[in-house]
Write an enzyme that holds these catalytic residues in place. Sequence first.
Site, PDB file in Angstrom:
ATOM      1  N   GLU A   1       0.834  -1.109  -0.116  1.00  0.00           N
ATOM      2  CA  GLU A   1       0.097  -0.032  -0.069  1.00  0.00           C
ATOM      3  C   GLU A   1       0.973   1.204  -0.031  1.00  0.00           C
ATOM      4  O   GLU A   1       1.780   1.344   0.730  1.00  0.00           O
ATOM      5  CB  GLU A   1      -1.070   0.076   1.634  1.00  0.00           C
TER       6      GLU A   1
ATOM      7  N   ARG B   1       5.262 -13.406   9.278  1.00  0.00           N
ATOM      8  CA  ARG B   1       5.876 -11.988   9.298  1.00  0.00           C
ATOM      9  C   ARG B   1       7.340 -11.962  10.015  1.00  0.00           C
ATOM     10  O   ARG B   1       7.485 -12.713  10.751  1.00  0.00           O
ATOM     11  CB  ARG B   1       4.956 -10.826  10.325  1.00  0.00           C
TER      12      ARG B   1
ATOM     13  N   LYS C   1       4.379   1.094   9.491  1.00  0.00           N
ATOM     14  CA  LYS C   1       4.644   2.388   8.735  1.00  0.00           C
ATOM     15  C   LYS C   1       3.926   3.737   9.708  1.00  0.00           C
ATOM     16  O   LYS C   1       4.405   4.830   9.680  1.00  0.00           O
ATOM     17  CB  LYS C   1       3.811   2.211   7.699  1.00  0.00           C
TER      18      LYS C   1
HETATM   19  P1  ATP Z   1       2.827  -2.167   7.839  1.00  0.00           P
HETATM   20  O1  ATP Z   1       2.026  -2.921   8.959  1.00  0.00           O
HETATM   21  O2  ATP Z   1       4.201  -1.820   8.237  1.00  0.00           O
HETATM   22  O3  ATP Z   1       2.284  -0.700   7.639  1.00  0.00           O
HETATM   23  P2  ATP Z   1       1.692  -3.376   5.844  1.00  0.00           P
HETATM   24  O4  ATP Z   1       1.573  -4.866   5.954  1.00  0.00           O
HETATM   25  O5  ATP Z   1       0.453  -2.642   6.065  1.00  0.00           O
HETATM   26  O6  ATP Z   1       2.977  -2.884   6.749  1.00  0.00           O
HETATM   27  P3  ATP Z   1       1.732  -3.252   3.112  1.00  0.00           P
HETATM   28  O7  ATP Z   1       2.150  -2.180   2.160  1.00  0.00           O
HETATM   29  O8  ATP Z   1       0.197  -3.632   2.951  1.00  0.00           O
HETATM   30  O9  ATP Z   1       2.127  -3.057   4.410  1.00  0.00           O
HETATM   31  O10 ATP Z   1       2.759  -4.540   2.788  1.00  0.00           O
HETATM   32  C1  ATP Z   1       2.843  -5.152   1.543  1.00  0.00           C
HETATM   33  C2  ATP Z   1       3.436  -6.618   1.659  1.00  0.00           C
HETATM   34  O11 ATP Z   1       4.420  -6.874   2.555  1.00  0.00           O
HETATM   35  C3  ATP Z   1       2.134  -7.489   2.307  1.00  0.00           C
HETATM   36  O12 ATP Z   1       2.300  -8.569   1.493  1.00  0.00           O
HETATM   37  C4  ATP Z   1       2.540  -7.515   3.562  1.00  0.00           C
HETATM   38  O13 ATP Z   1       2.091  -8.852   4.258  1.00  0.00           O
HETATM   39  C5  ATP Z   1       4.087  -7.736   3.457  1.00  0.00           C
HETATM   40  N1  ATP Z   1       4.692  -7.517   4.816  1.00  0.00           N
HETATM   41  C6  ATP Z   1       4.622  -6.171   5.593  1.00  0.00           C
HETATM   42  N2  ATP Z   1       5.430  -6.334   6.554  1.00  0.00           N
HETATM   43  C7  ATP Z   1       5.920  -7.428   6.600  1.00  0.00           C
HETATM   44  C8  ATP Z   1       6.760  -8.327   7.604  1.00  0.00           C
HETATM   45  N3  ATP Z   1       7.028  -7.569   8.765  1.00  0.00           N
HETATM   46  N4  ATP Z   1       7.113  -9.424   7.237  1.00  0.00           N
HETATM   47  C9  ATP Z   1       6.852  -9.922   6.057  1.00  0.00           C
HETATM   48  N5  ATP Z   1       6.063  -9.336   5.172  1.00  0.00           N
HETATM   49  C10 ATP Z   1       5.552  -8.264   5.510  1.00  0.00           C
HETATM   50 MG    MG Z   2      -1.148  -3.487   4.642  1.00  0.00          MG
END
Ligand code: ATP
Ligand code: MG
Length: 562
Positions: A48, A273, A283
């Site tokens: 995102e 994760r 984020k």
């Molecule tokens: P955040 O919680 O840090 O804002 P998010 O999951 O909302 O992260 P996205 O932009 O939706 O961030 O993530 C893109 C991809 O990266 C998704 O498929 C998500 O599952 C993966 N991802 C995000 N954080 C992690 C992590 N700590 N370990 C592994 N994969 C991750």
């Molecule tokens: Mg997300």
Amino acid sequence: MDEKTVSADNGVINGNTQTISKNFIEEIIEADLNSGKVKKTVTRFPPEPNGYLHIGHAKSLCINFGVKNKYKGKCNLRFDDTNPVKEDEEYVESIKEDIKWLGFKWDKLLFASDYFTKMYSCAITLIKKGLAYVCDLTAEEIKNTRGTLIQPGVNSPYRNRSVEENLLLFSQMKEGKFEDGKKVLRAKIDMASPNLNMRDPVIYRIVHATHHNTGDKWCIYPMYDFAHPIEDAIEGITHSLCTLEFEDHRPLYDWVVNNCGLPHKPQQIEFARLNISNTVMSKRFLKRLVDEKKVLGWDDPRMPTLCGIRRRGYPADAVKDFCTRVGVAKANSEVEMNYLEACVRDNLNMTADRVMAVIDPVKVIITNYKGSEVLSIENNPNAKKITTRKVSFSDEVYIDRSDFEINPPPKYFRLKPDGYVRLKGAYIIKCDSYETDQNGQVTLIKCSYVADSKSGSDVSGLKVKGVIQWVDAKKHTKFTLRRFDSLLLNNADENADFTARLNPESMKEVSAIGEKALSKAKIGDRFQFIRVGYFVVDKDSAKNKLVFNEIVGLKDSFNVKS
Ligand code: ATP
Ligand code: MG
């Protein structure tokens, strides 16, 4: 070991040889390829664009692009931009840059917002099938009627609206007839489902906001759980790899795919994760640090963002190596930060040129040496091809104050009164006398050198245990070193406000001197400052103003081989 689990120590960590057995995702993919269910793998990385990527995203990138590379498939970069309020073009650009830095090449560059029309028509399909309805309950009311894990939810009074009424209301939602929050579109599934995600989830909401890609064209936006399976299906994603928190959403994912009349059925698979000790990756948190100016920016070298890590000097290969070593597991766990540092150190030990620098200089006069000379010193003993650099030497050098002791403890092999030490790449010197100021601080050391002890052609017969770095007092470069500690206090109360958790000593600047040749170093160049640590030239450097970031120290108690 659980057959689905590939633990962190699965990779045999031994220099260049890494034998990694198949992880559980690869097992599934290979079964699908062998059975003919899937002809060519198509994966995607779906960030995102609401912030910068962090080290956790690197794991997801390595998994998705790893499948592409291993099975000669495709991997798309798809921006999951269904929430207009938090998303921004700046993030889109930074995400692309970070992925390129890691060396991954996406096949298609896509935006979920490009499918808004298709998603809208999927919603119409559901309404026509009697599988979606417009609901007037407020967000609060929806939450309160959702039930709990032990109690079923309560049907919405709007659940039985006719298809015609739903079609009309939904099109009025689209036309902007209603304010934010006044109405939503909900999937009509089962308010008594044991899975809360299946209790008539909201699939569209009204948001009057300008979208970074579609502008003001839309004022209704699909929810993630509705949009994501449609995006995957449209793109022909074979394996939709996501993190474990989406496991409970999988029945809804499948429900959307099955009921929207989509031609392709992707398969969602969840993995754990990446969590790193004492590191907050969300984020939202990182954005607060930036907005409240607690750090230099998203790319502050202390940040766990990929641009921060890059500026810190971590090589992309080390980050990928780390992700491989951590492995792909089905169970959540936490990895120590020094595990990542160990990967960085292993990489730099092989790749970084050695140079000499002194942080706390004290002058040494070599009384029996006349004039000056230029020495040839090896850059990196681990390089495939050994190269050398020129280092000037004269009768006045600086050594580090910590390398001289007036009253040394036993087994002290550095410089001491009447003792010998080797100046790295140069000669053996002997301390004849020293001077101190009124506080007892050493101000000058007088030495004599052993003329036939030159490194590479030493015929002096002297056995000297200590080797120390030095810098020519007449020709050298001055610079600033930034040394780092973790951004968050290790023992902080997790529930305290984040400002109380910040380590006030996470960045310190010291001045230092080093070999003259360093004045030509460019932003991003990495070095091992012998006996000090690994350093990278920071982007804050300018002409006649060099700034180095400490990448990582030379040693750590953590042993990756254990
Ligand atoms: P955040 O919680 O840090 O804002 P998010 O999951 O909302 O992260 P996205 O932009 O939706 O961030 O993530 C893109 C991809 O990266 C998704 O498929 C998500 O599952 C993966 N991802 C995000 N954080 C992690 C992590 N700590 N370990 C592994 N994969 C991750
Ligand atoms: Mg997300």
